[in-house]
Design a protein around this motif. Structure first.
Motif, short mmCIF file in Angstrom:
data_model
loop_
_atom_site.label_atom_id
_atom_site.label_comp_id
_atom_site.label_asym_id
_atom_site.label_seq_id
_atom_site.Cartn_x
_atom_site.Cartn_y
_atom_site.Cartn_z
N GLY A 214 0.79 -1.23 0.00
CA GLY A 214 0.00 0.00 0.00
C GLY A 214 0.82 1.27 0.00
O GLY A 214 0.31 2.34 -0.33
N ARG B 228 1.68 -0.84 -7.37
CA ARG B 228 0.47 -1.42 -6.77
C ARG B 228 -0.44 -2.06 -7.81
O ARG B 228 -1.04 -3.10 -7.56
N HIS C 157 -5.31 -11.55 -2.80
CA HIS C 157 -5.74 -10.34 -3.49
C HIS C 157 -7.21 -10.04 -3.21
O HIS C 157 -7.60 -8.88 -3.06
N ARG D 173 -8.75 -10.50 -0.54
CA ARG D 173 -8.88 -10.04 0.84
C ARG D 173 -7.88 -8.93 1.18
O ARG D 173 -7.67 -8.64 2.34
N ILE D 174 -7.28 -8.35 0.19
CA ILE D 174 -6.17 -7.43 0.42
C ILE D 174 -6.50 -6.25 1.32
O ILE D 174 -5.66 -5.77 2.05
N ASP D 175 -7.75 -5.83 1.32
CA ASP D 175 -8.14 -4.70 2.15
C ASP D 175 -8.43 -5.08 3.61
O ASP D 175 -8.57 -4.22 4.46
N SER D 176 -8.54 -6.39 3.89
CA SER D 176 -8.93 -6.80 5.23
C SER D 176 -7.88 -7.61 5.98
O SER D 176 -8.09 -7.95 7.13
#
Length: 191
Positions: A152, A159, A178, A180-183
């Motif tokens: 990030g 990115r 990928h 779940r990349i935000d969590s």
């Protein structure tokens, strides 16, 4: 069966609970094991169960009524919907044969094709398939490693290459990562 924690704890040489796997030593407790037993056979997950990531229902559960325990050993059988019966042996090597016999008996009783003994020991057994369990405590301040940085924090040009990279390594779990990349916290990369 009412499993007695005071009998299990002295013969537990690895912080590993059936259906959950290896745990931080401070997380292993009578209360957590009671929670594992409470959801046995329901298909439900405990809130911190690693298997929640891979399935909508818990596949493996403890056969609570088949637990065997005394001062010297604790045998905790589990079964999966895929037909694998495992008996987890907490105790000395001298109980491996008895554990194998229990696994074979339960496999026949539950009509499953695979039965195995999961035994925790300090040294590798030359006649058994062994897996090393390595544990590490992580804290909020991860040590800086040169060349390893959070995805990030990379320029957009870097990115945006991650989805293609993930597709190329789909068999290694990168597509799942990928998705779940935000969590999942920071994804570390070598650029």
């Amino acid at each position: 069966m009412d499993l007695r924690w005071d009998l299990l704890r002295p013969v537990m040489c690895v912080p590993y609970l059936p259906t959950l796997g290896p745990l931080h030593p401070e997380a292993v407790s009578a209360e957590l094991l009671a929670q594992v037993f409470a959801v046995a056979g329901t298909g439900e997950f405990l809130p911190h169960d690693k298997d929640r990531r891979w399935s909508s229902r818990k596949d493996e559960h403890v056969l609570v009524d088949a637990i065997v325990q005394d001062q010297a050993r604790t045998l905790i059988p589990t079964i999966t919907g895929r037909g694998i019966l495992s008996v987890h042996l907490y105790g000395a090597r001298e109980h491996v044969r008895e554990t194998g016999e229990l696994a074979a008996k339960l496999a026949a009783e539950y009509d499953v094709s695979k039965a195995r003994v999961v035994w925790f020991q300090d040294a590798a057994d030359p006649v058994a398939a062994s897996t090393r369990v390595q544990l590490r405590t992580f804290d909020q301040e991860a040590p800086a490693v040169e060349g390893i940085e959070a995805l990030g924090q990379q320029p957009e040009a870097i990115r945006t290459t991650f989805p293609e990279f993930a597709e190329k390594l789909a068999g290694e779990g990168f597509v799942f990562l990928h998705s779940r990349i935000d969590s999942v916290g920071p994804v570390l990369v070598a650029v």
